[in-house]
Structures are given as structure tokens and as C-alpha cells.
Motif scaffolding. Structure first.
Motif: not given
Length: 68
Positions: A60-66
Motif C-alpha cells: 500500500f501507498l502511504r501519502s502524507r499531505v500538509r
């Protein structure tokens, strides 16, 4: 989540988040990687990071967005 759900959920979370918060999105769809990056460019949000990870259920892809 498969597309378009990651973007829909990201947009919903961003609307509710306090400016400066980091929202994490998990997805199993390879198309989510460029889609989330494009969403960040269009919404003037910061893509903090993206990485592929594996657990006992698969990759799975873990994306972190501010969000702003």
C-alpha cells in the motif's frame, strides 16, 4: 482504497483539517501516487512524503499531505 476514493477522502479530510495539519492517505492503487501529487499542486498543499509499504495484507501507498 482504489481511485478515485483516495482523492475524494483526501479532499474531505482537508476541508475539515486545521491549516497546517498533516493528513495521511493509504491506498493500494498505483494511480494514487501521481493523483495525490497532482491534487497537492492544484490545491497548493504540501506533499510531505509518499512511500510504498507492505504488511500482511499486501502493498500500500502511504501519502502524507500538509493542508493549508
Amino acid at each position: 482504497m482504489r481511485c478515485p476514493l483516495p482523492i475524494i477522502r483526501l479532499a474531505a479530510a482537508a476541508r475539515l483539517a486545521v491549516p497546517g495539519s498533516v493528513v495521511t492517505v493509504l491506498s493500494t492503487d498505483p494511480a494514487a501516487e501521481p493523483d495525490i501529487a497532482a491534487w497537492c499542486r492544484m490545491r497548493n498543499a504540501e506533499l510531505v512524503g509518499q512511500e510504498w509499504t507492505a504488511d500482511d495484507t499486501g502493498d500500500f501507498l502511504r501519502s502524507r499531505v500538509r493542508v493549508g
